[in-house]
Design a protein around this motif. Structure first.
Motif, PDB file in Angstrom:
ATOM      1  N   GLY A   1       9.568  -1.020  14.750  1.00 30.18           N
ATOM      2  CA  GLY A   1      10.505  -0.893  15.859  1.00 30.18           C
ATOM      3  C   GLY A   1       9.915  -1.185  17.215  1.00 30.18           C
ATOM      4  N   ARG A   2       8.613  -1.451  17.299  1.00 39.09           N
ATOM      5  CA  ARG A   2       7.956  -1.731  18.577  1.00 39.09           C
ATOM      6  C   ARG A   2       7.668  -3.222  18.744  1.00 39.09           C
ATOM      7  N   TRP A   3       7.087  -3.818  17.709  1.00 38.24           N
ATOM      8  CA  TRP A   3       6.745  -5.239  17.742  1.00 38.24           C
ATOM      9  C   TRP A   3       7.096  -5.877  16.405  1.00 38.24           C
ATOM     10  N   ASN A   4       7.319  -7.177  16.421  1.00 38.45           N
ATOM     11  CA  ASN A   4       7.376  -7.924  15.177  1.00 38.45           C
ATOM     12  C   ASN A   4       5.930  -8.189  14.771  1.00 38.45           C
ATOM     13  N   TYR A   5       5.494  -7.634  13.666  1.00 37.27           N
ATOM     14  CA  TYR A   5       4.078  -7.651  13.345  1.00 37.27           C
ATOM     15  C   TYR A   5       3.842  -8.017  11.885  1.00 37.27           C
ATOM     16  N   GLU A   6       2.615  -8.378  11.594  1.00 39.50           N
ATOM     17  CA  GLU A   6       2.155  -8.588  10.230  1.00 39.50           C
ATOM     18  C   GLU A   6       0.860  -7.806  10.035  1.00 39.50           C
ATOM     19  N   ILE A   7       0.562  -7.468   8.788  1.00 41.53           N
ATOM     20  CA  ILE A   7      -0.686  -6.793   8.444  1.00 41.53           C
ATOM     21  C   ILE A   7      -1.477  -7.726   7.539  1.00 41.53           C
ATOM     22  N   ILE A   8      -2.696  -8.058   7.945  1.00 37.45           N
ATOM     23  CA  ILE A   8      -3.551  -8.946   7.159  1.00 37.45           C
ATOM     24  C   ILE A   8      -4.760  -8.152   6.673  1.00 37.45           C
ATOM     25  N   TYR A   9      -4.811  -7.903   5.381  1.00 38.61           N
ATOM     26  CA  TYR A   9      -5.994  -7.277   4.787  1.00 38.61           C
ATOM     27  C   TYR A   9      -6.954  -8.386   4.366  1.00 38.61           C
ATOM     28  N   VAL A  10      -8.185  -8.295   4.829  1.00 42.76           N
ATOM     29  CA  VAL A  10      -9.209  -9.249   4.411  1.00 42.76           C
ATOM     30  C   VAL A  10     -10.095  -8.541   3.394  1.00 42.76           C
ATOM     31  N   ASN A  11      -9.942  -8.920   2.142  1.00 45.32           N
ATOM     32  CA  ASN A  11     -10.657  -8.312   1.029  1.00 45.32           C
ATOM     33  C   ASN A  11     -12.018  -8.992   0.917  1.00 45.32           C
ATOM     34  N   ASP A  12     -13.049  -8.313   1.399  1.00 48.09           N
ATOM     35  CA  ASP A  12     -14.379  -8.907   1.511  1.00 48.09           C
ATOM     36  C   ASP A  12     -15.192  -8.696   0.236  1.00 48.09           C
ATOM     37  N   GLY A  13     -14.772  -9.393  -0.835  1.00 48.01           N
ATOM     38  CA  GLY A  13     -15.529  -9.342  -2.079  1.00 48.01           C
ATOM     39  C   GLY A  13     -15.483  -8.016  -2.805  1.00 48.01           C
ATOM     40  N   SER A  14     -14.357  -7.312  -2.733  1.00 42.02           N
ATOM     41  CA  SER A  14     -14.255  -6.013  -3.408  1.00 42.02           C
ATOM     42  C   SER A  14     -14.394  -6.161  -4.925  1.00 42.02           C
TER      43      SER A  14
ATOM     44  N   ALA B   1      -4.793  -7.017  16.559  1.00 41.02           N
ATOM     45  CA  ALA B   1      -5.374  -5.670  16.584  1.00 41.02           C
ATOM     46  C   ALA B   1      -6.193  -5.494  15.315  1.00 41.02           C
ATOM     47  N   THR B   2      -7.305  -4.775  15.426  1.00 37.48           N
ATOM     48  CA  THR B   2      -8.150  -4.538  14.252  1.00 37.48           C
ATOM     49  C   THR B   2      -8.390  -3.043  14.082  1.00 37.48           C
ATOM     50  N   LEU B   3      -8.640  -2.648  12.859  1.00 41.08           N
ATOM     51  CA  LEU B   3      -9.111  -1.292  12.563  1.00 41.08           C
ATOM     52  C   LEU B   3      -9.806  -1.313  11.222  1.00 41.08           C
TER      53      LEU B   3
ATOM     54  N   VAL C   1       4.462 -11.287  16.849  1.00 44.18           N
ATOM     55  CA  VAL C   1       3.803 -11.020  18.131  1.00 44.18           C
ATOM     56  C   VAL C   1       2.412 -10.459  17.923  1.00 44.18           C
ATOM     57  N   VAL C   2       2.289  -9.568  16.944  1.00 40.97           N
ATOM     58  CA  VAL C   2       1.035  -8.858  16.706  1.00 40.97           C
ATOM     59  C   VAL C   2       0.604  -9.041  15.258  1.00 40.97           C
ATOM     60  N   SER C   3      -0.664  -9.341  15.082  1.00 44.49           N
ATOM     61  CA  SER C   3      -1.261  -9.384  13.745  1.00 44.49           C
ATOM     62  C   SER C   3      -2.299  -8.266  13.668  1.00 44.49           C
ATOM     63  N   VAL C   4      -2.161  -7.403  12.684  1.00 40.06           N
ATOM     64  CA  VAL C   4      -3.114  -6.315  12.475  1.00 40.06           C
ATOM     65  C   VAL C   4      -4.066  -6.725  11.365  1.00 40.06           C
TER      66      VAL C   4
ATOM     67  N   SER D   1     -12.053 -14.246   9.575  1.00 44.55           N
ATOM     68  CA  SER D   1     -11.108 -14.837   8.624  1.00 44.55           C
ATOM     69  C   SER D   1      -9.687 -14.352   8.909  1.00 44.55           C
ATOM     70  N   GLY D   2      -9.556 -13.063   9.200  1.00 46.24           N
ATOM     71  CA  GLY D   2      -8.239 -12.517   9.501  1.00 46.24           C
ATOM     72  C   GLY D   2      -7.659 -13.064  10.786  1.00 46.24           C
ATOM     73  N   VAL D   3      -8.484 -13.183  11.814  1.00 46.56           N
ATOM     74  CA  VAL D   3      -8.000 -13.697  13.100  1.00 46.56           C
ATOM     75  C   VAL D   3      -7.587 -15.156  12.963  1.00 46.56           C
ATOM     76  N   ARG D   4      -8.350 -15.931  12.241  1.00 41.99           N
ATOM     77  CA  ARG D   4      -8.012 -17.346  12.058  1.00 41.99           C
ATOM     78  C   ARG D   4      -6.684 -17.505  11.322  1.00 41.99           C
ATOM     79  N   ALA D   5      -6.386 -16.582  10.408  1.00 42.60           N
ATOM     80  CA  ALA D   5      -5.138 -16.655   9.649  1.00 42.60           C
ATOM     81  C   ALA D   5      -3.962 -16.026  10.390  1.00 42.60           C
ATOM     82  N   ALA D   6      -4.228 -15.322  11.474  1.00 44.31           N
ATOM     83  CA  ALA D   6      -3.197 -14.557  12.172  1.00 44.31           C
ATOM     84  C   ALA D   6      -2.137 -15.464  12.788  1.00 44.31           C
ATOM     85  N   ARG D   7      -0.900 -14.987  12.758  1.00 45.67           N
ATOM     86  CA  ARG D   7       0.213 -15.716  13.362  1.00 45.67           C
ATOM     87  C   ARG D   7       0.569 -15.184  14.741  1.00 45.67           C
ATOM     88  N   GLY D   8       0.070 -13.994  15.063  1.00 42.74           N
ATOM     89  CA  GLY D   8       0.389 -13.389  16.345  1.00 42.74           C
ATOM     90  C   GLY D   8      -0.574 -13.819  17.436  1.00 42.74           C
TER      91      GLY D   8
END
Length: 251
Positions: free
Chosen positions: A37-50, A96-98, A10-13, A85-92
């Protein structure tokens, strides 16, 4: 943690990062505490050339968390590119971003996500607005001036576009015109497309580790050009005509 059913996410972070190795594990734990316990979610870290141990830390944590993904840019392309890049890969359907430096508190993610869910189809963006900022006095002055100029020109009703805490509908974001710096102008562009924007006050925190990847000159001149471009886009927006198909007469 098992991998989420990709059809049920539902939600992609989305968390854009560059050289934030020391902040990886604490922030992931806080995101999980806020959303489990609130949403079925995934976390997508976009590693920007670290160039530090960011990729390695994420690789280790991915073995323990099936809902954690890493996307890598071969070279740094900037925050807007990383978010996209993260939004395009998101399944939700909701994204949400931070920021990945720990200054954005994940405890506010549920309020932002709920604002999108409860706002109906007309609500395209829920934007965090920082209170009690922990930046230096000079950096706060920069932001105050930039936000004042932007608000006077775009009249987007937003006092703080620099906060990384946001939630929005994935399809709304991907329909926006893309340019480097897009993430700073989301409220104006979402309103331009006819969607409502809601605001949530969030409390800023001190950076835990590392140093900021942005400086004064990175933002000033580019920001002026971006502002002019967004002003043009808003001014040139035309009302989309309502299209109806005429039924063929019977008989």
């Amino acid at each position: 943690m098992p991998s989420p059913d990709t059809a049920a996410v539902v939600v992609s972070v989305v968390v854009p990062v560059r050289n934030e190795a020391e902040n990886i594990l604490p922030l992931i734990a806080e995101i999980a505490a806020a959303l489990d316990g609130r949403w079925n979610y995934e976390i997508i870290y976009v590693n920007d050339g670290s160039t530090d141990a960011t990729a390695d830390r994420l690789a280790v944590e991915m073995k323990a968390r099936g809902n954690l993904r890493q996307i890598r840019h071969a070279a740094s392309a900037g925050q807007s590119a990383a978010v996209r890049s993260g939004v395009r890969a998101a399944r939700g359907a909701i994204v949400a971003t931070l920021d990945g430096d720990g200054q954005n508190d994940p405890a506010f993610l549920p309020q932002l996500i709920a604002a999108i869910e409860h706002g109906g189809e007309r609500t395209g963006l829920a934007a965090g607005q920082r209170v009690g900022r922990k930046d230096t006095g000079f950096k706060k002055l920069q932001s105050r001036i930039a936000n004042g100029v932007r608000g006077a020109i775009l009249r987007d009703g937003t006092r703080d576009t620099g906060c990384g805490l946001k939630a929005f509908r994935r399809d709304v974001f991907l329909a926006l015109p893309y340019f480097d710096g897009l993430h700073r102008f989301l409220p104006a562009l979402v309103r331009r497309d006819g969607f409502d924007v809601v605001y949530v006050d969030v409390i800023d925190r001190d950076r835990r580790h590392g140093v900021s990847n942005y400086g004064m000159w990175d933002r000033l001149w580019v920001g002026i050009l971006d502002l002019a471009g967004v002003w043009w886009l808003v001014r040139r927006k035309k009302r989309v005509p309502q299209v109806m198909e005429v039924e063929r007469d019977g008989g």
